[in-house]
Design an enzyme around this catalytic site. Structure first.
Site, short mmCIF file in Angstrom:
data_model
loop_
_atom_site.label_atom_id
_atom_site.label_comp_id
_atom_site.label_asym_id
_atom_site.label_seq_id
_atom_site.Cartn_x
_atom_site.Cartn_y
_atom_site.Cartn_z
N ASP A 18 0.80 -0.89 -0.23
CA ASP A 18 -0.08 -0.03 -0.07
C ASP A 18 0.81 1.14 0.18
O ASP A 18 0.90 2.07 0.54
CB ASP A 18 -1.18 0.12 1.53
CG ASP A 18 -1.33 -1.51 1.20
OD1 ASP A 18 -1.91 -2.00 0.00
OD2 ASP A 18 -2.32 -1.55 2.69
N GLU B 131 -10.62 1.67 -4.52
CA GLU B 131 -10.62 1.92 -2.54
C GLU B 131 -9.48 2.81 -3.23
O GLU B 131 -8.97 3.04 -4.22
CB GLU B 131 -10.34 1.29 -1.66
CG GLU B 131 -9.51 -0.44 -2.64
CD GLU B 131 -9.22 -1.59 -2.33
OE1 GLU B 131 -9.98 -1.91 -1.01
OE2 GLU B 131 -8.35 -2.51 -1.96
#
Length: 578
Positions: free
Chosen positions: A65, A241
């Site tokens: 991430d 997302e």
């Protein structure tokens, strides 16, 4: 190789609130005098670096991430850390090739409370941004622990620490913050659809809020859905997302991950004339994915997505993103890693160069950059050997704790690093007295030299390979009667199991008069646990065991395997349990 920048071995304020005990010398405390990690992946032998090249991923191991920002010639990159402590590792570079870890954003217990959290909970998907209007850096993230939810922390200098968290008044996950040229600010994030409007499992939306920079809070009532479902709601896209907004040529570009963080992962982009939308999807979406290619391809990189963009030193855009390098059985033991690709933004929309074809292990460096990875304190990649003898005054940032500060159980001695054991087993949802290092290759060895004399069967110390609290191997020394026993224990809970089960796979009486070497060696899915006494050759214990339980796609969750130096005074299974 010079040491990467580190932090002192000091006791962090607030440890007593975690219920941990002091650093008093105990007879059942192991001392680790040396650890050697060696990576040996075939891909790096088949693709040696030529002049002007560097390896992708840039951060090997569980560094997922990624988010990135820039101030002048300084680039800062952060990653998810879940229940690892300290949280949110932060890296610095001047050229996007050579990276040093400068610390962790959440390095105090006042910032991060994960002491009773599963390893794949904790802090997810950080965003990082630099605000030119007040010369301040912001890190925004979701903390699935400690009752915090979405938070932001700030600093004038990422190398000098960050503020305590400011709780933000909105739900959802994966927040990011965008500062416009006019000084206005916006927060965007993933959220559930409005109540009663969820159309299918995985249906999510992207919301935007106005952000009050003076009060550090979203403005109540300003929330607005700017993406419903994804690029094409009629196709039932899942898990839109990880949103980021960029401004280019007076227009606003919203980039998001879509498809879930597994095999269908991708990156998509939208455009608008205003940060609050409406946003129109690019006709060429996705702009990054690896989902369309044969499963059995060589040197496979997969699950690519969750990206962030930045303008590089050569005035070319680059994107950092997560992806995986599975082993020969398609298992993900290394975890989600940080990759980088140049981005072509010569047209209306950005497109990752070679992000829609099978990815290669090497890239060309930006003009004028020299590859110094693994030298002068820069993070290594490719195949490398990392040795730690714990003689430095400071401990390398790559060594981390789980659910609590490492300083709560480590101390320096003349003979090495001492671990004072907690009365906590590796399978409990509590801080463990384990010092962890990320697995960074599919083929590797991890060897630790340990002096230890357990006092009873409740004492155990050695090394551990851990995917989570319910999926791990423990290779350690304990006591049975008057004998000292080395055992290999497997704890397993697959997605089909209701409870984890533990089994002693093998054990042997061992001489501990002198330090013992304990080693885990992996060749893809085949793991071997070996030991040596008196400096003699290594002997195997337990034969070949499968690394399947150490893989994300068997054990579940979001982390890669961790290799740990482990001690406990609450050993639950002795050799008599076989």
């Amino acid at each position: 190789m010079k040491k990467i920048k580190t932090i002192p071995l000091v006791i962090i304020a607030g440890l007593l609130s975690l219920g941990v005990h002091s650093q008093k010398r105990q007879k059942n405390s192991p001392v680790f005098s040396e650890v050697t990690y060696t990576g040996d992946d075939q891909v790096y032998k088949d693709y040696p670096l030529e002049e002007g090249e560097f390896y992708n991923p840039i951060l090997q191991g569980c560094y997922p991430d990624p988010a990135i920002t820039r101030k002048g010639d300084d680039y800062y990159l952060v990653c998810s850390s879940f229940a690892m402590f300290p949280g949110v590792p932060i890296f610095h570079s001047n050229d996007l090739v050579n990276w040093t870890q400068i610390g962790h954003v959440l390095d105090r217990t006042s910032q991060l409370d994960v002491h009773d959290t599963g390893i794949s909970s904790g802090v997810y998907a950080p965003g990082i941004a630099y605000n030119t209007h007040n010369d301040t850096f912001y890190m925004i993230t979701t903390a699935f622990a400690g009752g915090l939810g979405n938070i932001v922390v700030k600093t004038k200098d990422p190398k000098k620490g960050w503020s305590d968290p400011i709780k933000l008044n909105f739900a959802g996950i994966d927040p990011d913050i965008f500062f416009d040229d006019d000084g206005k600010a916006y927060v965007i994030h993933n959220d559930a659809p409005d109540k009663g409007k969820e159309l299918y499992n995985g249906h999510r939306v992207i919301k935007v809020w106005d952000y009050d920079v003076e009060k550090d809070q979203v403005i109540a009532g300003s929330d607005k859905i700017i993406v419903d479902g994804g690029v094409d709601l009629s196709k039932k896209p899942i898990w839109i997302e990880a949103p980021h907004i960029y401004k280019k040529d007076g227009r606003y570009f919203l980039m998001c991950a879509e498809g879930g963080t597994g095999g269908n992962h991708s990156e998509v982009v939208f455009v608008s004339d205003h940060p609050r939308g409406p946003y129109k999807p690019a006709p060429g979406n996705p702009i990054l994915t690896q989902r369309h290619f044969p499963k059995e391809r060589k040197n496979k990189v997969d699950w690519a997505g969750h990206a962030d963009l930045v303008k590089g030193p050569d005035d070319t855009y680059y994107g950092v993103f997560l992806a995986i390098r599975p082993n020969e059985k398609d298992r993900v033991n290394i975890g989600r890693e940080t990759f980088i690709l140049p981005v072509d933004w010569s047209g209306e929309f950005p497109v990752f160069e070679n992000g829609l074809v099978p990815m290669e292990p090497k890239l060309k460096m930006p003009e004028g950059v020299e590859n110094k990875m693994g030298q002068e304190g820069f993070f290594p990649n490719g195949n490398f050997t990392y040795r730690e003898n714990f003689t430095s005054k400071e401990l390398d940032y790559r060594w981390i704790g789980l659910r609590g500060p490492r300083e709560a159980f480590i101390s320096k001695t003349k003979k090495g690093l001492q671990i004072t054991p907690f009365a906590t087993d590796i399978r409990e949802l509590k801080p463990t007295s384990t010092l962890f290092y990320r697995q960074q290759h599919n083929s590797f060895s991890f060897t630790a030299t340990m002096a230890y004399r357990p006092q009873s069967e409740k004492d155990l110390a050695g090394i551990v390979c851990l995917q989570n609290e319910s999926s791990n191997y423990v290779f350690g020394i304990t006591k049975k009667g008057k004998d000292y026993v080395l055992l290999l224990e497997k704890t397993e809970k697959t997605r089909r199991d209701r409870e984890a089960t533990s089994e002693i796979l093998a054990s042997t009486i061992i001489d501990i008069k002198k330090p013992v070497q304990l080693q885990v060696e992996a060749r893809g899915d085949d793991y071997h646990f070996n030991y040596a006494v008196d400096g003699s050759g290594f002997k195997n214990l337990g034969g070949t065991v499968s690394g399947a339980i150490l893989s994300t796609n068997v054990a579940g969750g979001f982390t890669g395997a961790l290799l740990g130096l482990y001690a406990t005074s609450a050993n639950a299974n002795g050799p008599e349990k076989q």
